[in-house]
Motif scaffolding. Structure first.
Motif, PDB file in Angstrom:
ATOM      1  N   GLY A 184       2.150   3.038  -0.737  1.00  0.00           N
ATOM      2  CA  GLY A 184       1.967   1.643  -1.117  1.00  0.00           C
ATOM      3  C   GLY A 184       1.678   1.504  -2.606  1.00  0.00           C
ATOM      4  O   GLY A 184       0.912   2.285  -3.183  1.00  0.00           O
ATOM      5  N   PHE A 185       2.298   0.520  -3.234  1.00  0.00           N
ATOM      6  CA  PHE A 185       2.190   0.287  -4.671  1.00  0.00           C
ATOM      7  C   PHE A 185       1.717  -1.134  -4.911  1.00  0.00           C
ATOM      8  O   PHE A 185       2.224  -2.070  -4.298  1.00  0.00           O
ATOM      9  N   THR A 186       0.756  -1.294  -5.792  1.00  0.00           N
ATOM     10  CA  THR A 186       0.222  -2.627  -6.060  1.00  0.00           C
ATOM     11  C   THR A 186       0.706  -3.106  -7.424  1.00  0.00           C
ATOM     12  O   THR A 186       0.700  -2.351  -8.398  1.00  0.00           O
ATOM     13  N   LEU A 187       1.125  -4.355  -7.452  1.00  0.00           N
ATOM     14  CA  LEU A 187       1.655  -4.929  -8.692  1.00  0.00           C
ATOM     15  C   LEU A 187       0.520  -5.312  -9.637  1.00  0.00           C
ATOM     16  O   LEU A 187      -0.410  -6.017  -9.250  1.00  0.00           O
ATOM     17  N   ASN A 188       0.608  -4.811 -10.850  1.00  0.00           N
ATOM     18  CA  ASN A 188      -0.267  -5.316 -11.900  1.00  0.00           C
ATOM     19  C   ASN A 188       0.472  -6.498 -12.523  1.00  0.00           C
ATOM     20  O   ASN A 188       1.448  -6.304 -13.238  1.00  0.00           O
ATOM     21  N   PRO A 189       0.014  -7.710 -12.230  1.00  0.00           N
ATOM     22  CA  PRO A 189       0.816  -8.867 -12.639  1.00  0.00           C
ATOM     23  C   PRO A 189       0.880  -9.031 -14.150  1.00  0.00           C
ATOM     24  O   PRO A 189       1.849  -9.579 -14.672  1.00  0.00           O
ATOM     25  N   ALA A 190      -0.136  -8.521 -14.850  1.00  0.00           N
ATOM     26  CA  ALA A 190      -0.129  -8.654 -16.309  1.00  0.00           C
ATOM     27  C   ALA A 190       0.996  -7.821 -16.916  1.00  0.00           C
ATOM     28  O   ALA A 190       1.599  -8.191 -17.919  1.00  0.00           O
ATOM     29  N   LEU A 191       1.293  -6.696 -16.290  1.00  0.00           N
ATOM     30  CA  LEU A 191       2.306  -5.789 -16.838  1.00  0.00           C
ATOM     31  C   LEU A 191       3.630  -5.870 -16.088  1.00  0.00           C
ATOM     32  O   LEU A 191       4.643  -5.363 -16.548  1.00  0.00           O
ATOM     33  N   GLY A 192       3.590  -6.469 -14.906  1.00  0.00           N
ATOM     34  CA  GLY A 192       4.811  -6.529 -14.088  1.00  0.00           C
ATOM     35  C   GLY A 192       5.199  -5.164 -13.562  1.00  0.00           C
ATOM     36  O   GLY A 192       6.372  -4.868 -13.349  1.00  0.00           O
ATOM     37  N   THR A 193       4.208  -4.292 -13.350  1.00  0.00           N
ATOM     38  CA  THR A 193       4.485  -2.927 -12.912  1.00  0.00           C
ATOM     39  C   THR A 193       3.769  -2.631 -11.604  1.00  0.00           C
ATOM     40  O   THR A 193       2.599  -2.984 -11.440  1.00  0.00           O
ATOM     41  N   PHE A 194       4.481  -1.986 -10.681  1.00  0.00           N
ATOM     42  CA  PHE A 194       3.857  -1.535  -9.442  1.00  0.00           C
ATOM     43  C   PHE A 194       3.252  -0.151  -9.660  1.00  0.00           C
ATOM     44  O   PHE A 194       3.938   0.758 -10.146  1.00  0.00           O
ATOM     45  N   TYR A 195       1.985   0.015  -9.289  1.00  0.00           N
ATOM     46  CA  TYR A 195       1.328   1.319  -9.406  1.00  0.00           C
ATOM     47  C   TYR A 195       1.013   1.887  -8.024  1.00  0.00           C
ATOM     48  O   TYR A 195       0.608   1.136  -7.123  1.00  0.00           O
ATOM     49  N   LEU A 196       1.139   3.184  -7.896  1.00  0.00           N
ATOM     50  CA  LEU A 196       0.793   3.847  -6.632  1.00  0.00           C
ATOM     51  C   LEU A 196      -0.703   3.667  -6.377  1.00  0.00           C
ATOM     52  O   LEU A 196      -1.528   4.273  -7.046  1.00  0.00           O
ATOM     53  N   SER A 197      -1.028   2.823  -5.404  1.00  0.00           N
ATOM     54  CA  SER A 197      -2.432   2.537  -5.112  1.00  0.00           C
ATOM     55  C   SER A 197      -2.823   3.069  -3.743  1.00  0.00           C
ATOM     56  O   SER A 197      -3.983   3.330  -3.466  1.00  0.00           O
ATOM     57  N   HIS A 198      -1.840   3.230  -2.846  1.00  0.00           N
ATOM     58  CA  HIS A 198      -2.108   3.663  -1.476  1.00  0.00           C
ATOM     59  C   HIS A 198      -1.178   4.822  -1.110  1.00  0.00           C
ATOM     60  O   HIS A 198      -0.182   4.620  -0.422  1.00  0.00           O
ATOM     61  N   PRO A 199      -1.475   6.035  -1.620  1.00  0.00           N
ATOM     62  CA  PRO A 199      -0.599   7.164  -1.285  1.00  0.00           C
ATOM     63  C   PRO A 199      -0.775   7.584   0.168  1.00  0.00           C
ATOM     64  O   PRO A 199      -1.872   7.445   0.724  1.00  0.00           O
ATOM     65  N   ALA A 200       0.294   8.060   0.778  1.00  0.00           N
ATOM     66  CA  ALA A 200       0.251   8.620   2.137  1.00  0.00           C
ATOM     67  C   ALA A 200      -0.552   7.759   3.105  1.00  0.00           C
ATOM     68  O   ALA A 200      -1.565   8.195   3.659  1.00  0.00           O
ATOM     69  N   MET A 201      -0.097   6.549   3.315  1.00  0.00           N
ATOM     70  CA  MET A 201      -0.831   5.622   4.204  1.00  0.00           C
ATOM     71  C   MET A 201      -0.743   6.086   5.660  1.00  0.00           C
ATOM     72  O   MET A 201       0.309   6.512   6.119  1.00  0.00           O
ATOM     73  N   ARG A 202      -1.869   5.993   6.360  1.00  0.00           N
ATOM     74  CA  ARG A 202      -1.932   6.393   7.774  1.00  0.00           C
ATOM     75  C   ARG A 202      -2.745   5.364   8.547  1.00  0.00           C
ATOM     76  O   ARG A 202      -3.746   4.856   8.041  1.00  0.00           O
ATOM     77  N   PHE A 203      -2.342   5.089   9.773  1.00  0.00           N
ATOM     78  CA  PHE A 203      -3.211   4.315  10.662  1.00  0.00           C
ATOM     79  C   PHE A 203      -4.465   5.143  10.924  1.00  0.00           C
ATOM     80  O   PHE A 203      -4.355   6.359  11.168  1.00  0.00           O
ATOM     81  N   PRO A 204      -5.651   4.519  10.921  1.00  0.00           N
ATOM     82  CA  PRO A 204      -6.827   5.272  11.361  1.00  0.00           C
ATOM     83  C   PRO A 204      -6.613   5.707  12.812  1.00  0.00           C
ATOM     84  O   PRO A 204      -5.871   5.061  13.543  1.00  0.00           O
ATOM     85  N   LYS A 205      -7.259   6.786  13.188  1.00  0.00           N
ATOM     86  CA  LYS A 205      -7.032   7.317  14.529  1.00  0.00           C
ATOM     87  C   LYS A 205      -7.415   6.313  15.609  1.00  0.00           C
ATOM     88  O   LYS A 205      -6.756   6.173  16.627  1.00  0.00           O
ATOM     89  N   LYS A 206      -8.489   5.594  15.337  1.00  0.00           N
ATOM     90  CA  LYS A 206      -8.978   4.624  16.319  1.00  0.00           C
ATOM     91  C   LYS A 206      -8.739   3.207  15.791  1.00  0.00           C
ATOM     92  O   LYS A 206      -9.073   2.900  14.660  1.00  0.00           O
ATOM     93  N   GLY A 207      -8.169   2.359  16.633  1.00  0.00           N
ATOM     94  CA  GLY A 207      -7.929   0.980  16.215  1.00  0.00           C
ATOM     95  C   GLY A 207      -8.770   0.012  17.026  1.00  0.00           C
ATOM     96  O   GLY A 207      -9.073   0.251  18.198  1.00  0.00           O
ATOM     97  N   THR A 208      -9.155  -1.106  16.413  1.00  0.00           N
ATOM     98  CA  THR A 208     -10.021  -2.072  17.103  1.00  0.00           C
ATOM     99  C   THR A 208      -9.577  -3.511  16.872  1.00  0.00           C
ATOM    100  O   THR A 208     -10.342  -4.438  17.093  1.00  0.00           O
ATOM    101  N   ILE A 209      -8.339  -3.690  16.393  1.00  0.00           N
ATOM    102  CA  ILE A 209      -7.873  -5.058  16.116  1.00  0.00           C
ATOM    103  C   ILE A 209      -6.633  -5.358  16.950  1.00  0.00           C
ATOM    104  O   ILE A 209      -5.717  -4.528  17.034  1.00  0.00           O
ATOM    105  N   LEU A 210      -6.598  -6.529  17.558  1.00  0.00           N
ATOM    106  CA  LEU A 210      -5.402  -6.978  18.274  1.00  0.00           C
ATOM    107  C   LEU A 210      -4.853  -8.224  17.585  1.00  0.00           C
ATOM    108  O   LEU A 210      -5.585  -9.180  17.355  1.00  0.00           O
ATOM    109  N   SER A 211      -3.564  -8.185  17.255  1.00  0.00           N
ATOM    110  CA  SER A 211      -2.898  -9.349  16.648  1.00  0.00           C
ATOM    111  C   SER A 211      -1.865  -9.871  17.612  1.00  0.00           C
ATOM    112  O   SER A 211      -0.861  -9.202  17.871  1.00  0.00           O
TER     113      SER A 211
END
Ligand code: AHG
Ligand code: MN
Ligand code: MN
Length: 335
Positions: A184-211
């Motif tokens: 995951g990459f987050t946009l720095n709006p001042a620079l217009g650049t996406f930076y790697l902010s969330h490397p290797a994203m994983r679901f936590p092993k245990k989930g507690t939210i229902l959508s």
């Protein structure tokens, strides 16, 4: 953001060797989507200010109201993809038929098809709530040199070479996979650049939210009703938290980070649910699995469904593997 942080552009180049096809191709593809994302982001951000806001009073081919930004986003992604000599066809939620791209001197030599939901969660635009874009990329399977065919789009999700989403939220993020995990990459709006902010994203092993849109409760299959009751039951780690934004990208994004499941099941009114297999469920399923999660229609893996139609709908259970398996258990039990 740390200036030593990798940008999306740098990350693409560093990782292009992981792509099993020609390395420059992936960069071109992701770069064109990245560019379009920044343009759409800019427009989404000022949606409250300009006349672009609101309904245009037409309905799209699925009979839903089209909002101006849907069409705008559709045009932006289309032109970014058309002009880069890489894509031979595009299918979009906003277009009845797929679009054929002729490529350089009408040679039809471009190799990739892109399927896209240009603006997801569009009913949230008017109320300043996060929306997104979803994309899915395949290699064409018919020989190049001829116009792209419908079967190039109707491939099983497991054939995707890349998929991702952009979330236009409190910050704008670009999240994608090429089958080597999710970043995951987050946009720095001042620079217009996406930076790697969330490397290797994983679901936590245990989930507690229902959508889920519980307004449809009485129309749900019995298995879903029972699963909802299970989530509400007073137990050690329950009741779970219920959270529903009504924008798949945003609900999914939160669930991947915090641990949860997103359900859009079939109902007595909509026997195949609402979400579209090719440009909503499949790309999200690919990302979910790459992040250690799962995606099924309640019984079968989403990415193994044989698509029949461009705008086909599918019932969607997606998120933490443990939660998806539990929900499936209820589906089988009350079939
Ligand atoms: P879109 O705006 O692209 O048509 O998609 C909306 C989808 C999805 O993002 C969301 O989760 C779901 O529709 C919400 O549907 P309900 O309003 O029926 O809950
Ligand atoms: Mn959508
Ligand atoms: Mn949409």
């Amino acid at each position: 953001m740390d200036k030593n942080q990798l940008t999306l552009g740098e990350f693409i180049i560093e990782n292009q060797k992981d792509f099993k096809y020609s390395s420059g191709e992936l960069s071109k593809l992701i770069n064109s989507i990245r560019l379009a994302a920044k343009i759409v982001n800019h427009q989404v951000n000022k949606a409250g200010l300009v006349d672009i806001l609101g309904d245009i009073g037409e309905t799209n081919i699925q009979g839903e109201d089209q909002q101006k930004l849907d069409l705008y986003a559709n045009d932006v992604f289309k032109s970014a993809l058309i002009n880069r000599e890489i894509v031979c066809g595009i299918a979009s939620e906003e277009e009845e038929d797929f679009i054929t791209i002729e490529g350089r001197q009408n040679t039809h030599e471009n190799k990739y098809v892109v399927l896209i939901d240009p603006l997801d969660g569009s009913s949230n635009i008017d109320v300043n709530v996060s929306v997104g874009t979803i994309f899915s990329i395949y290699r064409r399977i018919t020989p190049s040199g001829k116009p792209v065919q419908k079967e190039d789009f109707l491939q099983q999700g497991k054939e995707q070479v890349a998929a991702g989403y952009i979330i236009y939220g409190t910050s704008t993020m670009f999240v994608y996979t090429t089958g080597h995990g999710v970043n995951g990459f987050t946009l720095n709006p001042a620079l217009g650049t996406f930076y790697l902010s969330h490397p290797a994203m994983r679901f936590p092993k245990k989930g507690t939210i229902l959508s889920i849109n519980e307004g449809n409760y009485t129309r749900f299959p019995q298995g879903v009703k029972e699963y909802i009751k299970f989530c509400q039951a007073e137990e050690e780690d329950r009741p779970y938290t219920f959270r529903y934004i009504g924008s798949l990208v945003s609900d999914f994004h939160r669930n991947m980070i915090k641990g949860g499941i997103y359900l859009y099941p079939s109902s007595s009114k909509a026997p195949h649910g609402k979400l579209r297999l090719l440009y909503e469920s499949n790309p999200m399923a690919f990302i979910a699995e790459q992040a250690g999660g799962s995606a099924t229609d309640g019984y079968n893996r989403i990415m193994e469904i044989e698509p029949k139609k461009l705008h086909e709908r599918v019932s969607f259970f997606c998120g933490n593997t443990e939660m998806v398996e539990k929900a499936e258990e209820f589906m089988r039990g009350f079939q």
